[in-house]
Every structure is written in C-alpha cells, then in structure tokens.
Design a protein around this motif. Sequence first.
Motif, PDB file in Angstrom:
ATOM      1  N   LYS A 166      52.697  99.394  47.339  1.00 55.56           N
ATOM      2  CA  LYS A 166      51.895  98.340  47.952  1.00 55.56           C
ATOM      3  C   LYS A 166      52.242  97.035  47.248  1.00 55.56           C
ATOM      4  N   ALA A 167      52.937  96.169  47.957  1.00 52.19           N
ATOM      5  CA  ALA A 167      53.502  94.959  47.352  1.00 52.19           C
ATOM      6  C   ALA A 167      52.680  93.729  47.717  1.00 52.19           C
ATOM      7  N   ASP A 168      52.464  92.884  46.737  1.00 52.89           N
ATOM      8  CA  ASP A 168      51.847  91.587  47.015  1.00 52.89           C
ATOM      9  C   ASP A 168      52.745  90.803  47.945  1.00 52.89           C
ATOM     10  N   ALA A 169      52.113  90.087  48.902  1.00 51.78           N
ATOM     11  CA  ALA A 169      52.899  89.343  49.887  1.00 51.78           C
ATOM     12  C   ALA A 169      52.279  87.989  50.186  1.00 51.78           C
ATOM     13  N   PRO A 170      52.051  87.164  49.147  1.00 49.58           N
ATOM     14  CA  PRO A 170      51.553  85.821  49.432  1.00 49.58           C
ATOM     15  C   PRO A 170      52.612  85.007  50.175  1.00 49.58           C
ATOM     16  N   LEU A 171      52.209  83.939  50.823  1.00 52.49           N
ATOM     17  CA  LEU A 171      53.177  83.121  51.555  1.00 52.49           C
ATOM     18  C   LEU A 171      54.248  82.549  50.637  1.00 52.49           C
ATOM     19  N   THR A 172      53.952  82.476  49.382  1.00 49.32           N
ATOM     20  CA  THR A 172      54.918  81.939  48.417  1.00 49.32           C
ATOM     21  C   THR A 172      55.949  82.968  47.971  1.00 49.32           C
ATOM     22  N   ASP A 173      55.805  84.231  48.404  1.00 54.71           N
ATOM     23  CA  ASP A 173      56.654  85.280  47.834  1.00 54.71           C
ATOM     24  C   ASP A 173      56.839  86.429  48.815  1.00 54.71           C
ATOM     25  N   LEU A 174      57.788  86.303  49.718  1.00 54.94           N
ATOM     26  CA  LEU A 174      58.136  87.403  50.613  1.00 54.94           C
ATOM     27  C   LEU A 174      58.612  88.590  49.778  1.00 54.94           C
ATOM     28  N   PRO A 175      58.149  89.798  50.073  1.00 57.69           N
ATOM     29  CA  PRO A 175      58.607  90.951  49.283  1.00 57.69           C
ATOM     30  C   PRO A 175      60.107  91.212  49.431  1.00 57.69           C
ATOM     31  N   VAL A 176      60.821  90.997  48.346  1.00 57.74           N
ATOM     32  CA  VAL A 176      62.257  91.245  48.280  1.00 57.74           C
ATOM     33  C   VAL A 176      62.518  92.024  46.990  1.00 57.74           C
ATOM     34  N   PHE A 177      63.372  93.032  47.094  1.00 54.35           N
ATOM     35  CA  PHE A 177      63.622  93.931  45.969  1.00 54.35           C
ATOM     36  C   PHE A 177      65.124  94.043  45.720  1.00 54.35           C
ATOM     37  N   ILE A 178      65.456  94.227  44.454  1.00 53.84           N
ATOM     38  CA  ILE A 178      66.856  94.295  44.027  1.00 53.84           C
ATOM     39  C   ILE A 178      67.166  95.704  43.543  1.00 53.84           C
ATOM     40  N   ARG A 179      68.271  96.232  44.005  1.00 48.08           N
ATOM     41  CA  ARG A 179      68.713  97.563  43.582  1.00 48.08           C
ATOM     42  C   ARG A 179      69.127  97.530  42.105  1.00 48.08           C
ATOM     43  N   ALA A 180      68.699  98.513  41.337  1.00 50.11           N
ATOM     44  CA  ALA A 180      69.117  98.601  39.933  1.00 50.11           C
ATOM     45  C   ALA A 180      70.639  98.684  39.859  1.00 50.11           C
TER      46      ALA A 180
END
Length: 754
Positions: free
Chosen positions: A631-645
């Motif tokens: 469950k990821a925070d999704a404020p307008l300032t921070d679209l959920p984006v993730f980086i592969r290790a």
Amino acid sequence: MPAKATKKTKNNEAKDNCLIIKSAHAEARVWVYSPTIIRVNISKKFNEADESFAVIQQPQANISVKEKDGLTVVDTGALVLKINPQSLQFNFYTADGCWLDGDYERFGTVWDDAKWSNYRKMQPDARFIGLGEKTGPLDRRGQAYVNWNTDAVDYGPKTDPLYKTFPFFIGLHGKETYGLFLDNTHRTYFDFGASTDHKMYWMAADGGDLNYYFFGAQGVAKIIQDYTWLTGRMEMPPLWSLGYQQCRWSYMSAKEVLKVAGKFRKKKIPADVMYCDIDYMDGYKIFTWNKETFEDPKAMLDELKQLGFKLVIIVDPGIKIDKTYKQYDDGIKKNYFAKYVNGDLYTGEVWPGRCHFPDFYRADVREWWGKSFSALTEPGVEGFWNDMNEPAAWGQNIPPIVKFGDKPLSEVRNVYGHQMSRGTYDGTRKLLKGKRPFVLTRAAYAGIQRYSAVWTGDNTANDAHMLLGARLVNSLGITGVSFTGVDIGGFSGNPTPELMVRWNSLGVYTPMFRNHAMIGTVRREPWEWGRDNETIIRKDIEQRYRLLPYLYSAFYQSAQTGLPVCRTLAIEHPFDFNVYNEAYQNQFMFGDNMLVAPAESVAKKVKVYLPAGNWYRFSSGEAIKGGDVVKADAPLTDLPVFIRAGAIIPMQSVVQNTAEPGDGMLELHIWDGPQATEFTYYEDDGATYDYEKGAFYKRTISFDPAQQLVTLSTVEGTFTSRFKEVRMMMHHTDGHLKKHKPSELTNEPMVLKC
C-alpha cells in the motif's frame, strides 16, 4: 450463399520456398520466414503481387516438408506445423512437441462468399494480450473487437473500434507463448471466447485472404522482437521530441505561440515543443499559412529557435476544392484523388469545407504530398502532425463505393493513415536534408513504427481516461509501437486541478509527453493551475529532463530490439496472475528498471503489486521486498514509482530544453541489489542520421554488487559525449544515498568504486 468449410485436398506440393495445398474451395500456401516465424495464407484467389503494407522481410529460400501419419509437416527446427490436408487445418507445436495453437477441429476455416472466419482452439487457462489501441482489460480473454479505423470522437473506456488497426496478439497458456499477426487490411474481427463458451476463439474478415504470420518463440519479449523484425523497428527520434510538448486547439496567432513559449522560459519550466493546430492555415488549406495571424512564419520560427523551441504543425488529408489552391490544382491535373466506382471524384466535407482526398497508395501521390511540405520546412518547421486520416469526413461514413485507384475503400481504409504518414515521413526526411523529422499520426496500421509516432486520439478529462491511456500506451508497445502518447489532461472536458497535476506526473513516464486540449476548454499550460500546483508540475517536468539519458537509451533499445519504452508487466511476467488483476493491470515498466503505478487524482494511497525481487521507492529510497502487494502513499507530489534493485539509471542536471548543454555531469544512479546487472548507455547528436554511419556513443555500464564496483566499457562509436564528468550516486538498502566525487569521463574502460 451458404457458408462452406474447406474440403479435402486435391493437390499438395512444395515449390521452391513455398508449400502449396489445394482444396475444392481454397488454396493454402505456407512459407518459413525464420525458425520461429511461419506464414500461412489461405485464399480463393491469390493476388500474385502478394504485397504487404506491414511486412518488410522475405521468406527463407527453402522449406522442409515431409508426410507423417497422414499429416503434412513443416519443421523449422524451432517450430513444427502439422497440417491435415483433408480438412486444411493447421496446428503449431514447439520443437519438443508442446502444442501452441491451431484450428478448432469442428470448424477450422469457413467461407461465406468473400468473407471468411477462422476458429481456433482455446485452452482453459488461455490469456491474450495485444491488438494495439484497444479499450478494455489487459487480458483480452472474453472480449471481442473490430478493426475499422474510425474518427472516434469522445470515445469511452469501452468504445471499439478506435483510430488504429494492429491485428497482432500474443497468446499464453500453461507456460507456452505464441503470437499471431493477421495481415489483412479489410475490416477484421477478433473474438477471444466472448461468445463461444470458452471452447474456441475466432477471427474473421469481410474480404481478402486468411493471411497470418505465426510466431513460436518462447517468451513475450522474444515474440515482440520477432514481430518487429518482420514489420520493422523505429529509428532514433529527434531528441527534442522527448522533451515536454505544449499543444492546444488552437494558438490563434504567431504572437500567441511566442507569448506562451516565452512564458515557459520566464517561469523556468522546461519545454521543447510548441504546436500549431488547424488555425495557422489560410482557410484550413493544407500547406498554407494564414497571412494575417501568421504573416511571417520564418520570423516566428527564428524567434522560437532562439527560445529553444521546435514547432510541430498539423496536416489533414482533405484538399479543399478551390481552383486558386495549388495542391487542388495539381491533384486535379494529375489525377491524384479518390473517386467513386463510376470515375467521378469523391467529395467529402471536413474543416476546409468540400474536399478531395489523395490516393496515398500511389508512390507518385506520396511523393507529391511529401514535396508539398516545403511550404512548411522552408520557414523552419521540423515536426508534422497527421490528423483526420482514418480517413475522417463529416458524417463519419465515407461510402463503400469510393476507390483509391483500383483499391476499394473496404480493402484499404485501415491503412490510409499509414500511407499518409509514410508520404509525410519520406517527404520531410528529404526536405530536412539530414535532420530527423518528427512525424505523429492518429490513424495507423501495423508497421507504422517505421514512419511515425502515434497518440491515442481525442480522449476526455477524467480519471478513467487517464488510466485507460496508460493501458493503451502499453498495449501499443506490445504491437511494436514504442513512441506513443496521450493528450495529457484530456482533449475534451475540463480537468480538475488534481487531475491535471496527476496526469502531468504520469506524462513524465510516457514516451511522448504532450499536453493538448480542445477549443473552448480551460487553458492547460502549467501556470494555469495555481502557484502550488505550478510548483508540482514544474518539479515533475524537471524530472523528465533529468531522466533523458535513461529515456534516450531506452529508445535506442526500442530501435534495436523492438521492445517498447513503456512495457506492460505481462512482457516480463506473462504467467503471473497478479499482472492481469484489474487493480494492477495499469502498472508498467518504464524502460528496464522503473515500475510506474498510475493512481487516480483523488487517491491518497494505492495498492501496488511489485513482482518478485527487491525494489526501492524512487522518491524516498525505501527498500521494499517484492512478490507481494504494498500500500503506497500517492500524494499529488509523488506518483508511486519504484526502482528495481541493481538498477543503473543515468541522469543529468535539469535543463530548460534539450539543446542546452547542461553542466556536463552525467550522474550514474545505482540501486544496490544482490545480482550483477548491466545497462546499455547510448548517445548521439539527437538531430541527424549520422548515427547510422557510426557517429554514436555507446558503452555497457556494469554493476558488481559483490565487489561493489561499477565498470564502464570502452566506448563504441565516433560521437563525443556531451558529458565531461561522471558522478556515482549509490542508493543503499538502508535508504542512504552516497554521492561520490566526480570523475573525468573518458572513452577507455573505467572502474568506479561504490
């Protein structure tokens, strides 16, 4: 006339590189294009010209055929085709005997005069992805679609058909994958078990041949590579086209275009492209300028150049009936326009009023069309936006008795936009004398990636359309089209400030980053949404420019392999059922290493599925274990984006446009992980075709986690990098970011300590 199934064969022969099987009602021909690609064509009457608008490869010189147990068998070494010559049914297997796909034994192929339908066996666990610009879920199972390029005004999340035809899909069952491309430009139909009790799926066409290419490579990415080998891959785009693009129907004068461009610079919001919609023309006549509002196009283009902007302008196919208009006069004299079957010129109404439509299927007409762009290139235009090319006319129903030369509309409507774009590309590439044109089209057919970028047409300002846009871009990627985009903010309707901000943040991770809106809607420029929202929008656009080294390298990968920039998770994880879950089907990889989770504008938190492995939140550096839903925070300032290790992501400092040199520092961001990884980094001048002659800069960047070393290989190519120094930016699992001191960037192998 009653429908007829194919009958017992009368003749079976292998001739040169083609297997020929004849029956009472049809003839089948089979070619091998590669060990993993077999073509099957069943027809009542073959056109010996055997032309394709999509396919650019030729079949292999020989075909291996044998008879076994009453079947005719074609064996490529990687793929086995077994044909029942009695029923003319075809079944495909892997080399080790696993069944992939084939005709349903009860029906096979059925003919009804010129129409045909082909019925294929469907496994209980079958899934289907692809078909390009199609609404609905990622998994096409249980859905039915029609291919008939349409000016789909105000289309919704379930509207079909839309603007483009890509009759290519990938099937999955068990642990097997296969692909099928139906190369038929008539109106075609695909039903993936929507109405057949899930026993079979079927495809059909109103005319032409059952002409398909079967792909047997194992792995979705390998099938996409084979499909784009067959239909061609994109070339490197102009670098400026990857920057932020500002569009509107319409900026009504040169003064307004320059005012908006100047405000971007004043407010220090990065941007590269301004657009002119239909109102730049004289009476909506293509290849003209409005003498009052755009009285000196060259002066406008010169000023835009000084501001660091390129201009993209719209062109439609309709040629206004006006005896004082050069293009009309040329077309009439040289017989360039579509006609009714009795020889009368076809007239349809669009923006200029009564118009004729060029026959883009003729090479001389495309050449004439391409040369006409000189009226636009001479002042300095380098971007060309092909619209209304389904083709569209008021009323949306061009009569079926219209012909383009000897080709009836019913046969070639789906490829009209493709051929228009081809003429635009060929002509402007010649006129720009070594510079890369940016070509954009609304209508398309398979293979369009060779000529043009595409966008998804006239969308609407709501969350459902924003999420649908992500799926459309991802699905277009499956069908070989990497350079894609949507109208950010929605073409029609008025977005809320929250929707505008959220959609802009998603645009950062969309191959073409274009803000566009319909006449009469609220202004969409970044500063129109209040000071706080302007700050967020600026920050996100700046992020796009920081990521340009990574993005340009991703486009190089597309040009080399056909893999798209935006990739549905089904490409890498085709048998992970979570990927197809409605809650996660919009997620995608942006290049090799960034996972983007689109979120509705009102969402504060979103559920995100992270595939197996280790991940990091891009914004915070938080390390997260994959293989589960978070469950990821999704404020307008921070679209959920993730980086592969293990990811290697090259970045740069913020610039205001792609022509700015920047500070000369290349940042190599490395996210620690357990496995060794590598990344192919690529540069060229971003403007010309010199890269085709070796003027590029390419090197492999490798990360060794055991030794905590990053290695840069020897540079390939003769281009000099725009960067002078390189700085390691090491992201550790505890969230700590270690910034290393800069090192001189050399062409020789380099080893950097993490």
